[in-house]
Scaffold this motif. Structure first.
Motif, short mmCIF file in Angstrom:
data_model
loop_
_atom_site.label_atom_id
_atom_site.label_comp_id
_atom_site.label_asym_id
_atom_site.label_seq_id
_atom_site.Cartn_x
_atom_site.Cartn_y
_atom_site.Cartn_z
N LEU A 159 0.82 -1.21 0.00
CA LEU A 159 0.00 0.00 0.00
C LEU A 159 0.86 1.26 0.00
O LEU A 159 0.52 2.27 -0.63
N THR A 160 1.99 1.23 0.71
CA THR A 160 2.92 2.37 0.70
C THR A 160 3.46 2.58 -0.72
O THR A 160 3.57 3.71 -1.20
N SER A 161 3.78 1.45 -1.38
CA SER A 161 4.28 1.55 -2.75
C SER A 161 3.22 2.12 -3.69
O SER A 161 3.50 3.01 -4.50
N VAL A 162 1.99 1.61 -3.58
CA VAL A 162 0.90 2.09 -4.45
C VAL A 162 0.66 3.58 -4.23
O VAL A 162 0.55 4.36 -5.19
N LYS A 163 0.61 3.97 -2.97
CA LYS A 163 0.37 5.39 -2.66
C LYS A 163 1.50 6.26 -3.17
O LYS A 163 1.28 7.34 -3.75
N GLY A 164 2.75 5.82 -2.98
CA GLY A 164 3.90 6.62 -3.39
C GLY A 164 3.98 6.79 -4.89
O GLY A 164 4.18 7.91 -5.39
N PHE A 165 3.82 5.70 -5.63
CA PHE A 165 3.93 5.78 -7.09
C PHE A 165 2.78 6.58 -7.70
O PHE A 165 2.97 7.37 -8.62
N THR A 166 1.56 6.36 -7.19
CA THR A 166 0.43 7.11 -7.77
C THR A 166 0.54 8.60 -7.46
O THR A 166 0.24 9.44 -8.31
N ALA A 167 0.99 8.93 -6.24
CA ALA A 167 1.17 10.35 -5.90
C ALA A 167 2.24 10.99 -6.78
O ALA A 167 2.08 12.14 -7.24
N THR A 168 3.31 10.25 -7.04
CA THR A 168 4.38 10.78 -7.89
C THR A 168 3.90 10.98 -9.32
O THR A 168 4.18 12.01 -9.95
N LEU A 169 3.17 10.00 -9.84
CA LEU A 169 2.66 10.12 -11.20
C LEU A 169 1.69 11.28 -11.34
O LEU A 169 1.70 12.01 -12.33
N LEU A 170 0.80 11.43 -10.35
CA LEU A 170 -0.17 12.52 -10.42
C LEU A 170 0.50 13.89 -10.36
O LEU A 170 0.06 14.84 -11.02
N ALA A 171 1.56 13.99 -9.56
CA ALA A 171 2.21 15.30 -9.37
C ALA A 171 3.18 15.64 -10.50
O ALA A 171 3.38 16.82 -10.83
N LYS A 172 3.80 14.62 -11.11
CA LYS A 172 4.88 14.91 -12.07
C LYS A 172 4.73 14.08 -13.34
O LYS A 172 5.71 13.55 -13.89
N TRP A 173 3.53 13.91 -13.80
CA TRP A 173 3.26 13.05 -14.94
C TRP A 173 4.08 13.44 -16.17
O TRP A 173 4.67 12.60 -16.84
N GLU A 174 4.17 14.73 -16.47
CA GLU A 174 4.84 15.18 -17.69
C GLU A 174 6.34 14.98 -17.64
O GLU A 174 7.01 14.98 -18.68
#
Length: 388
Positions: A176-191
């Motif tokens: 769950l920590t991994s899922v939360k971390g990767f999704t937060a990173t993708l949402l914030a810095k997708w480009e």
């Protein structure tokens, strides 16, 4: 139920069947092997739970051996004494239990007390339930029958549940920590990420989400196994084909094809089983052999005798690793057993055993020809209820 006494100093009161008159205690005052017209009477000392009986005046007239063991109160010190002195129980708030419940002077419609956790002097915990025996529904209490149980079994169950919760919480935290971390990173810095980087992170999220799903499935399976509610949807199952599918999946995930050796002895009996549950068993055993074993993993599918001379199919999975120590063989199928420190919940083999036994089969563990662990499960030939 009639209770007979040979006097206030009797060691216990023989408990008779309805309509039978007790013969009293043995001549030496020890528990007697009393008999009645229809057979032997019940000796209170034969009961697994503590039994305490107080008469209409509140004095103890029966205090069996289990009660003495559970309370650590000698029988001789309890018989003939007022109940509140022989069994000075308190609730968890320190209130005297017999004064609080007042069985002899309380509500005339009360029939007893449900089981609850109470304390004896010194902090000894006991589970206590009581029955008020009246000659008429609202008449005075003629006997107070008390059942006592130790708390050891309940404590073991509570510890097991606490360990299960702690284990699952620990296993859930990482994905769950991994899922939360990767999704937060993708949402914030997708480009800022390339397509390959995005794919790698999304694949990691997908894998961790699958891990969470497996953990939840394990919890549900344990709940159903423990409660006897594991449902099976039986249909014809080709065990040799199921083994081949799992090996193909393992080789597709990077395992060398020559690590697996499959032996199939034809013809195999027709097995009716739940294909999803069989896949779960095979997947767990093969994954354990690959992860914890060494060398070649041998899978043998062959006819095998089952219970009641009925034919079945046996599947044997063995490896060439160090195997399981002899002293651990008896604990392999218990909760939280781990063969190594390579992670996992330790619930897989417990679930495997539950699934196999739900099919009416058996599973064993031993040492294989190559020195490693060998698991063999047998599924008997059976058919769905609607075809029987």
């Amino acid at each position: 139920m009639a209770v007979g006494m040979s006097g206030p100093q009797a060691t216990h009161a023989p408990v008779a069947r309805p309509g039978a008159a007790p013969d009293g205690a043995a001549p030496d005052g020890a528990p007697g092997a009393d008999t009645g017209p229809g057979g032997p009477l019940l000796d209170p000392d034969d009961l697994p739970d503590g039994l305490v009986i107080a008469d209409e005046t509140g004095r103890v007239i029966c205090f069996n051996a289990a009660a003495a063991r559970i309370t650590a109160v000698p029988r001789a010190a309890a018989l003939g004494r007022p109940l509140e002195h022989a069994l000075p129980l308190e609730d968890l708030k320190g209130r005297r239990w017999w004064e609080l419940t007042d069985p002899y002077g309380g509500l005339a419609t009360r029939v007893g007390q449900p089981e609850r956790n109470l304390l004896l002097p010194g902090g000894r915990e006991v589970l206590v339930s009581a029955r008020y025996v009246r000659e008429s529904p609202t008449g005075p209490v003629r006997r107070l029958v008390i059942s006592l149980r130790g708390t050891e079994a309940r404590r073991r169950t509570e510890r097991s549940h606490a360990e299960l919760i702690a284990t699952v919480a620990h296993e859930l935290r990482s994905p769950l920590t991994s899922v939360k971390g990767f999704t937060a990173t993708l949402l914030a810095k997708w480009e800022r990420f390339t397509d390959d980087q995005k794919r790698l992170m999304l694949e990691t999220v997908y894998a961790d989400a699958n891990r969470v799903t497996r953990l939840i499935t394990e919890l549900l399976d344990i709940s159903r196994i423990d409660s006897g509610r594991l449902e099976l949807r039986r249909q014809p199952v080709d065990l040799s084909a199921a083994v081949e599918r799992h090996i193909q999946a393992l080789t597709a995930n990077g395992q060398a094809p020559d690590r697996f050796l499959v032996r199939t002895c034809q013809p195999l009996p027709a097995v009716w089983a739940d294909p999803d549950k069989v896949d779960q068993v095979l997947g767990n055993l093969l994954e354990n052999a690959v992860r914890h074993g060494e060398g070649t993993v041998t899978i043998e599918v062959a006819p095998a005798p089952a219970k009641s001379d009925e034919k079945g199919t046996a599947v044997t999975v063995s490896d060439e690793g160090t195997g399981i120590p002899e002293e651990s063989m008896g604990r392999v199928f218990t909760r939280f057993w781990r063969g190594s420190k390579r992670g996992g919940t330790g619930l897989g083999l417990y679930i495997v055993k539950g699934i196999v036994e739900a099919h009416g089969g058996t599973i064993t563990v031993g040492r294989g020809p190559g020195g490693g662990a060998e698991f063999r499960f047998i599924l008997p030939v059976s058919t769905p209820a609607y075809m029987q």
